[in-house]
Scaffold this motif. Structure first.
Motif, PDB file in Angstrom:
ATOM      1  N   LEU A  28       0.898  -1.166  -0.070  1.00 42.52           N
ATOM      2  CA  LEU A  28      -0.105  -0.035  -0.062  1.00 42.52           C
ATOM      3  C   LEU A  28       0.994   1.271  -0.013  1.00 42.52           C
ATOM      4  CD1 LEU A  28      -2.589  -0.965   2.536  1.00 42.52           C
ATOM      5  CD2 LEU A  28      -2.801  -0.991  -0.062  1.00 42.52           C
ATOM      6  N   LEU A  29       0.489   2.216  -0.925  1.00 43.90           N
ATOM      7  CA  LEU A  29       1.194   3.326  -0.940  1.00 43.90           C
ATOM      8  C   LEU A  29       0.358   4.434  -1.546  1.00 43.90           C
ATOM      9  CD1 LEU A  29       4.375   4.732  -0.874  1.00 43.90           C
ATOM     10  CD2 LEU A  29       4.626   3.859  -3.280  1.00 43.90           C
ATOM     11  N   ARG A  30       0.612   5.565  -1.099  1.00 49.13           N
ATOM     12  CA  ARG A  30      -0.046   6.747  -1.777  1.00 49.13           C
ATOM     13  C   ARG A  30       0.222   6.859  -2.939  1.00 49.13           C
ATOM     14  NH1 ARG A  30      -1.511  11.956   1.230  1.00 49.13           N
ATOM     15  NH2 ARG A  30      -0.862  12.885  -0.423  1.00 49.13           N
ATOM     16  N   ILE A  31      -0.876   7.199  -3.907  1.00 50.91           N
ATOM     17  CA  ILE A  31      -0.872   7.235  -5.332  1.00 50.91           C
ATOM     18  C   ILE A  31       0.127   8.317  -5.840  1.00 50.91           C
ATOM     19  CG2 ILE A  31      -2.667   8.599  -5.813  1.00 50.91           C
ATOM     20  CD1 ILE A  31      -3.260   7.085  -8.272  1.00 50.91           C
ATOM     21  N   ASP A  32       0.256   9.374  -5.204  1.00 51.66           N
ATOM     22  CA  ASP A  32       1.371  10.567  -5.859  1.00 51.66           C
ATOM     23  C   ASP A  32       2.748   9.974  -5.697  1.00 51.66           C
ATOM     24  OD1 ASP A  32       0.683  12.911  -2.951  1.00 51.66           O
ATOM     25  OD2 ASP A  32       0.866  10.556  -2.930  1.00 51.66           O
ATOM     26  N   ARG A  33       3.112   9.360  -4.424  1.00 51.34           N
ATOM     27  CA  ARG A  33       4.302   8.728  -4.225  1.00 51.34           C
ATOM     28  C   ARG A  33       4.686   7.768  -5.424  1.00 51.34           C
ATOM     29  NH1 ARG A  33       6.889  10.580   0.118  1.00 51.34           N
ATOM     30  NH2 ARG A  33       8.486   8.872   0.046  1.00 51.34           N
ATOM     31  N   PHE A  34       3.533   6.915  -5.587  1.00 51.40           N
ATOM     32  CA  PHE A  34       3.815   5.963  -6.336  1.00 51.40           C
ATOM     33  C   PHE A  34       4.053   6.289  -7.927  1.00 51.40           C
ATOM     34  CE2 PHE A  34       3.492   1.660  -8.174  1.00 51.40           C
ATOM     35  CZ  PHE A  34       2.601   1.809  -9.377  1.00 51.40           C
ATOM     36  N   LEU A  35       3.301   7.448  -8.091  1.00 54.26           N
ATOM     37  CA  LEU A  35       3.665   7.841  -9.474  1.00 54.26           C
ATOM     38  C   LEU A  35       4.722   8.704  -9.639  1.00 54.26           C
ATOM     39  CD1 LEU A  35       0.026   9.044 -10.510  1.00 54.26           C
ATOM     40  CD2 LEU A  35       1.065   7.007 -11.246  1.00 54.26           C
ATOM     41  N   MET A  36       5.409   9.275  -8.828  1.00 53.15           N
ATOM     42  CA  MET A  36       6.647   9.833  -8.739  1.00 53.15           C
ATOM     43  C   MET A  36       7.715   8.962  -8.967  1.00 53.15           C
ATOM     44  SD  MET A  36       6.623  12.429  -5.332  1.00 53.15           S
ATOM     45  CE  MET A  36       8.794  12.691  -5.746  1.00 53.15           C
ATOM     46  N   ASP A  37       7.587   7.603  -8.461  1.00 45.86           N
ATOM     47  CA  ASP A  37       8.868   6.656  -9.138  1.00 45.86           C
ATOM     48  C   ASP A  37       8.562   6.206 -10.397  1.00 45.86           C
ATOM     49  OD1 ASP A  37       8.390   5.431  -5.669  1.00 45.86           O
ATOM     50  OD2 ASP A  37       9.664   7.077  -6.579  1.00 45.86           O
TER      51      ASP A  37
END
Length: 343
Positions: A28-37
């Motif tokens: 589980l990970l916030r979507i904004d942090r996921f998309l940064m990667d």
């Protein structure tokens, strides 16, 4: 021209640029942090801004920056411009040109032709044809490659368009659209008989919160852009009517959304509910009649019939008119025959 030139400078469509399927083992990970990667050169601020304007969806649904992704989630990122807008393939597609000189041309677009390449429609568009037939057409503002276009009409709407052949004509015509001095009338076959027969429809047009492809009318200026359509009933045909619409503004789907707003959707406009029987008893021979009429015009019954503007160089007023296309005319004649037979 940064203002509201008809359907051209507005971000009226969203085109998918990225589709990411989350791995099975993803925690589980916030979507904004996921998309940064996952997205190169995308800052967290930009990603959050994209989420705020509904450009990011998870499993087809709107989301928030705080949403925590789960395994096998499908994330899509859509933007107002096509992802390949600098890659336009010239195609030898016939054009019906009604006027042309060194500065501009006026053409009659057939129903079914997409104006600009976009996701799912990279080939066979009006722009593909323009790039083939005319070299060195001007681009639009900010370097976006939209050769000659100062306005657009929907894929399944037929009718007149003006195309700029020089940067000077592009600027001058775009100014006329912004100042609402271009005269445009459309013929529409609508469900029901408008009452009053002549009137003006206004409101703020913006995307529906339930379906981003559909425009709706709001009374809140923060939810849309001001739009004005003047209409006149030309012919009453019992269950349907032939209506002339004169645009004062040029918003996305303006006529389609405005006419639905007053209870008279375009005949066979699937997106706005006109592809079902809305007047008369939907049974028996009448249902068969309407089904056959739908087959005659398998699209919304809307045609850009007339166009008038000032020539960029000569300053002469140019006025053009076009006949109804055969499918529209056939459906109209069928309704006329039904009325004649019932009298």
């Amino acid at each position: 021209m940064t203002e509201d030139v008809e359907e051209f400078t507005e971000d009226d469509e969203l085109y998918e640029h990225h589709r990411i399927v989350v791995d099975k083992g993803q925690s589980l990970l916030r979507i904004d942090r996921f998309l940064m990667d996952r997205l190169p050169n995308a800052s967290r601020t930009k990603i959050q801004a994209a989420i705020d304007v509904d450009s990011v969806r998870v499993n087809g649904n709107l989301t928030k920056a705080s949403y925590k992704i789960k395994p096998l989630d499908v994330i899509t990122i859509s933007l107002p411009h096509p992802p390949r807008e600098t890659d336009i393939k010239p195609e030898n597609i016939p054009l019906t040109i009604v006027f042309e000189d060194d500065e501009l041309l006026v053409l009659n677009k057939p129903a079914g032709m997409v104006v600009h390449p976009a996701h799912g429609n990279w080939d066979g568009t009006l722009v593909n044809a323009l790039v083939y037939h005319f070299q060195h057409l001007p681009t639009s503002r900010n370097g976006n490659i939209r050769p000659g276009l100062v306005h657009r009409i929907d894929k399944d709407t037929s009718g007149l368009m003006v195309i700029a052949k020089t940067e000077y004509a592009m600027t001058h015509l775009a100014r006329q659209f912004f100042e609402h001095t271009i005269e445009r009338t459309y013929n529409a076959l609508v469900w029901g008989i408008p009452n009053p027969p002549v009137g003006t429809i206004t409101g703020f047009i913006g995307r529906s919160v339930r379906d981003r492809k559909v425009q709706t009318i709001y009374d809140d200026e923060t939810k849309g852009k001001w739009a004005v359509t003047h209409y006149r009933t030309l012919e009453e045909l019992r269950y349907v009517a032939l209506v002339q619409c004169k645009l004062e503004t040029g918003r996305t789907h303006q006529i389609r959304a405005h006419l639905k707003h007053i209870g008279h959707p375009l005949f066979n406009d699937a997106m706005y509910g006109g592809d079902r029987i809305l007047r008369g008893n939907p049974v028996g021979s009448y249902k068969a009649f309407v089904d056959n009429a739908f087959k005659l015009i398998p699209r919304q019954a809307l045609h850009a019939k007339s166009l008038g503007f000032t020539h960029p160089r000569t300053r002469q007023w140019l006025q053009f008119d076009s006949d109804l296309p055969s499918d529209f005319q056939a459906a109209l004649d069928k309704w006329r025959k039904l009325l004649d037979n019932s009298q």
